[in-house]
Design an enzyme around this catalytic site. Structure first.
Site, PDB file in Angstrom:
ATOM      1  N   ASP A   1      22.538 -18.874  18.192  1.00  0.00           N
ATOM      2  CA  ASP A   1      21.717 -17.786  18.746  1.00  0.00           C
ATOM      3  C   ASP A   1      20.508 -17.542  17.842  1.00  0.00           C
ATOM      4  O   ASP A   1      19.361 -17.489  18.302  1.00  0.00           O
ATOM      5  CB  ASP A   1      22.574 -16.518  18.850  1.00  0.00           C
ATOM      6  CG  ASP A   1      21.790 -15.329  19.382  1.00  0.00           C
ATOM      7  OD1 ASP A   1      21.026 -15.518  20.341  1.00  0.00           O
ATOM      8  OD2 ASP A   1      21.925 -14.224  18.826  1.00  0.00           O
TER       9      ASP A   1
ATOM     10  N   ASP B   1      21.934 -21.426   6.155  1.00  0.00           N
ATOM     11  CA  ASP B   1      20.782 -20.803   5.481  1.00  0.00           C
ATOM     12  C   ASP B   1      19.713 -21.858   5.186  1.00  0.00           C
ATOM     13  O   ASP B   1      18.523 -21.654   5.424  1.00  0.00           O
ATOM     14  CB  ASP B   1      21.209 -20.031   4.222  1.00  0.00           C
ATOM     15  CG  ASP B   1      22.230 -20.760   3.356  1.00  0.00           C
ATOM     16  OD1 ASP B   1      22.696 -21.849   3.748  1.00  0.00           O
ATOM     17  OD2 ASP B   1      22.568 -20.239   2.277  1.00  0.00           O
TER      18      ASP B   1
ATOM     19  N   TYR C   1      31.626 -14.191  18.652  1.00  0.00           N
ATOM     20  CA  TYR C   1      31.231 -13.528  19.892  1.00  0.00           C
ATOM     21  C   TYR C   1      32.444 -13.134  20.739  1.00  0.00           C
ATOM     22  O   TYR C   1      32.408 -12.121  21.425  1.00  0.00           O
ATOM     23  CB  TYR C   1      30.357 -14.461  20.743  1.00  0.00           C
ATOM     24  CG  TYR C   1      28.878 -14.332  20.512  1.00  0.00           C
ATOM     25  CD1 TYR C   1      28.328 -14.514  19.246  1.00  0.00           C
ATOM     26  CD2 TYR C   1      28.020 -14.045  21.568  1.00  0.00           C
ATOM     27  CE1 TYR C   1      26.969 -14.415  19.046  1.00  0.00           C
ATOM     28  CE2 TYR C   1      26.657 -13.948  21.370  1.00  0.00           C
ATOM     29  CZ  TYR C   1      26.135 -14.135  20.114  1.00  0.00           C
ATOM     30  OH  TYR C   1      24.789 -14.033  19.917  1.00  0.00           O
TER      31      TYR C   1
ATOM     32  N   LYS D   1      28.713 -23.042   7.779  1.00  0.00           N
ATOM     33  CA  LYS D   1      28.739 -22.258   6.541  1.00  0.00           C
ATOM     34  C   LYS D   1      30.073 -22.580   5.865  1.00  0.00           C
ATOM     35  O   LYS D   1      30.873 -21.692   5.542  1.00  0.00           O
ATOM     36  CB  LYS D   1      28.572 -20.762   6.879  1.00  0.00           C
ATOM     37  CG  LYS D   1      28.302 -19.865   5.685  1.00  0.00           C
ATOM     38  CD  LYS D   1      26.902 -19.989   5.079  1.00  0.00           C
ATOM     39  CE  LYS D   1      26.807 -19.198   3.799  1.00  0.00           C
ATOM     40  NZ  LYS D   1      25.518 -19.387   3.103  1.00  0.00           N
TER      41      LYS D   1
ATOM     42  N   ASP E   1      16.214 -18.846  18.402  1.00  0.00           N
ATOM     43  CA  ASP E   1      15.039 -17.951  18.425  1.00  0.00           C
ATOM     44  C   ASP E   1      14.020 -18.398  17.377  1.00  0.00           C
ATOM     45  O   ASP E   1      12.813 -18.357  17.605  1.00  0.00           O
ATOM     46  CB  ASP E   1      15.442 -16.492  18.145  1.00  0.00           C
ATOM     47  CG  ASP E   1      15.601 -15.669  19.427  1.00  0.00           C
ATOM     48  OD1 ASP E   1      16.071 -16.233  20.439  1.00  0.00           O
ATOM     49  OD2 ASP E   1      15.265 -14.466  19.418  1.00  0.00           O
TER      50      ASP E   1
HETATM   51  C1  LIG Z   1      21.907 -11.089  25.209  1.00  0.00           C
HETATM   52  C2  LIG Z   1      22.796 -11.794  24.227  1.00  0.00           C
HETATM   53  C3  LIG Z   1      24.233 -11.550  24.575  1.00  0.00           C
HETATM   54  C4  LIG Z   1      22.503 -13.302  24.154  1.00  0.00           C
HETATM   55  C5  LIG Z   1      23.356 -13.940  23.063  1.00  0.00           C
HETATM   56  O1  LIG Z   1      23.487 -13.388  21.962  1.00  0.00           O
HETATM   57  O2  LIG Z   1      23.910 -15.003  23.329  1.00  0.00           O
HETATM   58  C6  LIG Z   1      21.057 -13.717  23.901  1.00  0.00           C
HETATM   59  O3  LIG Z   1      20.591 -13.332  22.658  1.00  0.00           O
HETATM   60  C7  LIG Z   1      20.898 -15.214  24.086  1.00  0.00           C
HETATM   61  O4  LIG Z   1      20.420 -15.872  23.164  1.00  0.00           O
HETATM   62  O5  LIG Z   1      21.230 -15.715  25.171  1.00  0.00           O
HETATM   63 MG   LIG Z   2      19.553 -14.886  21.603  1.00  0.00          MG
END
Ligand SMILES: CC(C)[C@H](C(=O)O)[C@@H](O)C(=O)O
Ligand SMILES: [Mg+2]
Ligand SMILES: NC(=O)c1ccc[n+]([C@@H]2O[C@H](COP(=O)([O-])OP(=O)(O)OC[C@H]3O[C@@H](n4cnc5c(N)ncnc54)[C@H](O)[C@@H]3O)[C@@H](O)[C@H]2O)c1
Length: 356
Positions: free
Chosen positions: A246, A222, A135, A190, A250
């Site tokens: 990240d 993975d 990042y 990884k 999710d």
């Molecule tokens: C919007 C983006 C920069 C951010 C990230 O990738 O960290 C988001 O996806 C998160 O999870 O906070």
């Molecule tokens: Mg995110």
């Protein structure tokens, strides 16, 4: 206690407004000041993180953040895109430790896409390193490919990197958090392919020597993605890098029924922090009054607990959220037959009314 409120874009203002109402209803004397970030910052001040918004965040005791991003800004040069607001705040405030707890409230077992028996009782903590990795690594950009089979073509490139101290400090956060929970850490990497993550594994293993009471296992990312949907309850604390964290968070969100349920805390070395839902600005539902505000309300509870030393008030908010779910109130993302569908503001009302 001064709290900076940064609503941002899309559903950001809608969900943040509900969290502010809940905070106000606690009866404490919070000083709250609001500022523009993201697309809203760009539209009003020409920059996604206007200097005044950054100064407000730096001067506050804690920051409550909504979400940023809007497809209409996707063609702007990168430095001006809305997402730079949250990336800039993380970097400027030194918020290296991102805590994303994935908890399944029993009432939502049917809202998850996974079978109830796979997710019921779920309580895992994802600890994502937040200021390093690909990042923030440099160099990055688009250039003429210098060698190899694609020499002379244009290529995009980024740099994955972690300094030793960055890995050490996040590993300490993970082991200390595990000590207060199930005493198990899974470090996700990884190492079979990437130098950065073999180094990560070596350093996490070294730090572990200070925590004989905590069990450590290493897992490739993975496999971790697969295990998260196969047997998520086997995890206690997961620690991983910025990009893997990240993606995995999710994925874990769906175990809780909806991404609208996943709060987060982003902390510096002194527990000063920024609190935001783990989801984005959801442009597809923005302005419709149907976004789930609970991840943001639960992020406000984390703020009280971690940065403002007000654990009893955090407990009150969390108990109120449990109560509205028990009452059967659901925004569309967690709705199932037999429950009552409500909008963003009604859900906020219900949490305020459930505060004891
Ligand atoms: C919007 C983006 C920069 C951010 C990230 O990738 O960290 C988001 O996806 C998160 O999870 O906070
Ligand atoms: Mg995110
Ligand atoms: N920290 C942040 O500010 C942050 C985080 C992630 C994405 N983003 C940005 O948000 C924008 C949209 O990204 P995306 O669509 O990939 O991810 P997203 O998280 O915004 O939305 C993904 C899906 O989840 C739904 N959703 C998200 N939050 C919800 C909520 N509270 N209630 C009900 N449904 C919800 C959305 O409607 C959408 O269908 C992009 O510009 C992205 O960069 C910002």
């Amino acid at each position: 206690m001064k709290i900076a409120i940064l609503p941002g874009d899309g559903i950001g203002p809608e969900i943040t407004a509900q969290a502010v109402r809940v905070l106000n209803a606690l009866g404490e004397n919070f000083e709250m000041e609001q500022a523009d970030v993201g697309g809203a910052g760009y539209a009003a001040h020409g920059h996604p993180l206007p200097p005044a918004s950054l100064a407000l965040a730096k001067g506050a005791d804690a920051v409550l953040f909504g979400a940023v991003g809007d497809y209409k800004y996707d063609t702007l040069e990168r430095a001006l895109r809305p997402e730079q607001a949250i990336l800039g705040l993380r970097r400027e405030l030194g918020l290296f430790a991102n805590l994303r707890p994935a908890i399944l409230y029993p009432e939502l077992a049917g809202a998850s896409t996974l079978k109830p028996e796979v997710v019921s009782g779920l309580d895992i903590l994802i600890i994502r390193e937040l200021t390093g990795d690909i990042y923030f690594g440099k160099p990055r950009g688009v250039r003429e490919c210098p060698d190899g089979p694609f020499k002379g073509e244009r290529e995009g490139f980024d740099t994955m990197r972690y300094a030793e101290s960055e890995i050490r400090r996040i590993a300490h956060v993970a082991f200390q958090a595990a000590r207060k929970r199930g005493k198990r850490v899974t470090s996700v990497d990884k190492a079979n392919v990437l130098e950065t993550f073999q180094f990560w594994r070596d350093i996490v293993t070294e730090v572990h020597q200070d925590y004989a009471d905590v069990e450590l296992e290493h897992m490739y990312v993975d496999n971790a993605a697969m295990q998260l949907v196969r047997a998520p309850k086997k995890f206690d604390v997961i620690v991983t890098g910025n990009m893997f964290g990240d993606i995995l968070s999710d994925c874990a969100a769906m175990l809780t029924g909806s991404i609208g349920m996943l709060p987060s805390a982003s902390l510096d070395a002194n527990n000063k922090g920024l609190y935001e839902p783990s989801h984005g600005s959801a442009p597809d539902i923005a302005g419709k009054g149907i976004a789930n505000p609970l991840a943001t309300i639960l992020s406000a509870a984390m703020m009280l607990r971690y940065s403002l030393n007000m654990a009893a008030q955090a407990d009150r908010i969390e108990a109120a959220v449990k109560q509205v779910l028990a009452q059967g109130l659901r925004t569309p993302d967690i709705y199932e037959a037999g429950t009552t569908k409500v909008g963003t503001a009604e859900m906020g009302d219900a949490v305020v009314n459930a505060l004891r």
